[in-house]
Design a protein around this motif. Structure first.
Motif, mmCIF file in Angstrom:
data_model
loop_
_atom_site.group_PDB
_atom_site.id
_atom_site.type_symbol
_atom_site.label_atom_id
_atom_site.label_comp_id
_atom_site.label_asym_id
_atom_site.label_seq_id
_atom_site.Cartn_x
_atom_site.Cartn_y
_atom_site.Cartn_z
ATOM 1 N N SER A 136 44.070 58.124 50.601
ATOM 2 C CA SER A 136 44.343 59.006 49.464
ATOM 3 C C SER A 136 45.543 58.563 48.620
ATOM 4 C CB SER A 136 44.603 60.439 49.956
ATOM 5 O OG SER A 136 45.699 60.465 50.857
ATOM 6 N N THR A 137 46.103 57.401 48.924
ATOM 7 C CA THR A 137 47.302 56.949 48.223
ATOM 8 C C THR A 137 47.162 55.475 47.854
ATOM 9 O OG1 THR A 137 48.584 58.435 49.641
ATOM 10 C CG2 THR A 137 49.820 56.870 48.290
ATOM 11 N N ASP A 138 47.521 55.133 46.610
ATOM 12 C CA ASP A 138 47.526 53.730 46.212
ATOM 13 C C ASP A 138 48.560 53.514 45.117
ATOM 14 O OD1 ASP A 138 46.302 54.116 43.512
ATOM 15 O OD2 ASP A 138 44.530 54.677 44.668
ATOM 16 N N ALA A 139 48.836 52.268 44.835
ATOM 17 C CA ALA A 139 49.819 51.911 43.812
ATOM 18 C C ALA A 139 49.400 50.606 43.157
ATOM 19 C CB ALA A 139 51.210 51.775 44.429
ATOM 20 N N THR A 140 49.837 50.436 41.909
ATOM 21 C CA THR A 140 49.591 49.195 41.175
ATOM 22 C C THR A 140 50.907 48.716 40.584
ATOM 23 O OG1 THR A 140 47.377 49.963 40.574
ATOM 24 C CG2 THR A 140 48.248 48.080 39.366
ATOM 25 N N ILE A 141 51.275 47.468 40.878
ATOM 26 C CA ILE A 141 52.464 46.841 40.295
ATOM 27 C C ILE A 141 51.991 45.714 39.395
ATOM 28 C CG2 ILE A 141 54.601 45.597 40.760
ATOM 29 C CD1 ILE A 141 54.773 47.033 43.419
ATOM 30 N N SER A 142 52.420 45.741 38.133
ATOM 31 C CA SER A 142 51.941 44.773 37.140
ATOM 32 C C SER A 142 53.111 44.014 36.530
ATOM 33 C CB SER A 142 51.158 45.496 36.036
ATOM 34 O OG SER A 142 50.109 46.271 36.568
ATOM 35 N N PRO A 143 53.467 42.845 37.085
ATOM 36 C CA PRO A 143 54.480 42.001 36.441
ATOM 37 C C PRO A 143 54.030 41.616 35.027
ATOM 38 C CG PRO A 143 54.053 41.257 38.679
ATOM 39 C CD PRO A 143 52.995 42.269 38.353
ATOM 40 N N LEU A 144 54.986 41.645 34.083
ATOM 41 C CA LEU A 144 54.670 41.403 32.677
ATOM 42 C C LEU A 144 55.678 40.427 32.100
ATOM 43 C CD1 LEU A 144 53.285 42.194 29.912
ATOM 44 C CD2 LEU A 144 55.005 44.001 29.751
ATOM 45 N N ILE A 145 55.169 39.481 31.304
ATOM 46 C CA ILE A 145 56.066 38.562 30.619
ATOM 47 C C ILE A 145 55.554 38.326 29.201
ATOM 48 C CG2 ILE A 145 54.836 36.540 31.545
ATOM 49 C CD1 ILE A 145 57.520 35.051 31.456
ATOM 50 N N VAL A 189 60.147 37.732 24.063
ATOM 51 C CA VAL A 189 60.664 39.094 23.926
ATOM 52 C C VAL A 189 61.245 39.639 25.219
ATOM 53 C CG1 VAL A 189 60.128 41.462 23.227
ATOM 54 C CG2 VAL A 189 58.987 39.536 22.101
ATOM 55 N N ARG A 190 60.448 39.668 26.288
ATOM 56 C CA ARG A 190 60.895 40.411 27.469
ATOM 57 C C ARG A 190 60.121 39.985 28.717
ATOM 58 N NH1 ARG A 190 58.311 46.212 25.554
ATOM 59 N NH2 ARG A 190 56.188 45.462 25.251
ATOM 60 N N ALA A 191 60.646 40.477 29.863
ATOM 61 C CA ALA A 191 59.979 40.333 31.152
ATOM 62 C C ALA A 191 60.248 41.596 31.949
ATOM 63 C CB ALA A 191 60.482 39.102 31.897
ATOM 64 N N GLY A 192 59.358 41.948 32.830
ATOM 65 C CA GLY A 192 59.549 43.161 33.610
ATOM 66 C C GLY A 192 58.328 43.472 34.441
#
Length: 274
Positions: free
Chosen positions: A231-240, A244-247
């Motif tokens: 019943s629990t999940d997560a998504t982590i999406s590195p972005l570059i 301009v930016r990274a995060g």
């Protein structure tokens, strides 16, 4: 899915009832690992071969096997079933024009087969397929979907069509020369595709997105999915964005009941490149 447990229970009950029916009406031949019922049954002791015709039903230990005609070799455990073949067990249903199967190892060769695997709700159609040891299936000219359409396969919302494929229950599936179709309209082609064929959700990479922009230059986002529990999940999406930016973007989801749930989003961005 709320009716799935009842459907599975009813299916197991139906298999038990049909096996009991076969046992009650069966003819027993020494050395045969199943009960058999048919309109006509002939046994050739010189070749150790049983030939049955007309509404053939075999009550095998793993399920029920039905066909119009069947030929079985007692010594090799090899059976050839033809015309309206149907093999049913608790976790799968298989229909085919012809099945050449070893009833001891369950290895089989199938012609014009339709296979339904309850694990993952996969529905598979193939001109030619092979079932190996360990519930591994290989296919040629195969169509695969998880849609269940009462109106039939002609109105299936989506499906994968491939030249060759391989799928292992509670494992992974692979296809080669694959086309994704929506209502029979091709929308994407890939020479190779890998996907899970498991009942449990799997952690792993999701499809990445990338592109270019006049201000951001090259942009890349690579989501990673984490199946924490049922019943629990997560998504982590590195972005570059190279100019301009990274995060990273983080999504957390928790379901408490059919009416209650929680979703949280957290973003971190370093814009010192701007």
């Amino acid at each position: 899915d709320k009716n799935k447990s009842k459907v599975e229970k009813d299916k197991r009950k139906a298999i038990r009832a049909k096996r009991k029916q076969v046992e009650d009406r069966s003819q027993h031949i020494e050395g045969v690992p199943f009960d058999i019922n048919a309109k006509t049954i002939n046994y050739d002791s010189t070749t150790s071969t049983i030939k049955a015709q007309g509404d053939v039903t075999l009550g095998h230990v793993s399920g029920i096997i039905e066909s119009d005609q069947a030929e079985f070799n007692v010594q090799t455990n090899q059976a050839v079933l033809t015309n309206n073949v149907r093999i049913t067990d608790v976790t799968s249903t298989l229909t085919a024009d012809k099945v050449d199967i070893n009833l001891k190892t369950s290895e089989a060769s199938l012609t014009n087969a339709d296979i339904y695997l309850e694990e993952g709700d996969y529905q598979i159609s193939a001109e030619q397929s092979e079932k190996g040891a360990g519930d591994v299936y290989t296919f040629k000219n195969v169509e695969l979907t998880t849609c269940h359409c009462p109106e039939g396969k002609d109105v299936c919302p989506w499906k994968l069509k491939a030249q060759e494929g391989e799928i292992e229950r509670e494992g992974y599936g692979e296809t080669w020369g694959t086309t994704l179709l929506f209502h029979d309209v091709p929308v994407m082609y890939t020479p190779y595709l890998l996907f899970p064929a498991k009942t449990q959700r799997q952690s792993g990479l999701l499809p990445a997105t990338f592109g270019t922009g006049s201000h951001s230059d090259f942009t890349l986002k690579t989501p990673i999915f984490f199946a924490i529990n049922e019943s629990t999940d997560a998504t982590i999406s590195p972005l570059i964005e190279t100019s301009v930016r990274a995060g990273a973007e983080t999504e957390f989801r928790k379901i408490f009941s059919t009416q209650h749930g929680m979703e949280m989003t957290f973003n971190y961005v370093n814009e010192s490149w701007r």
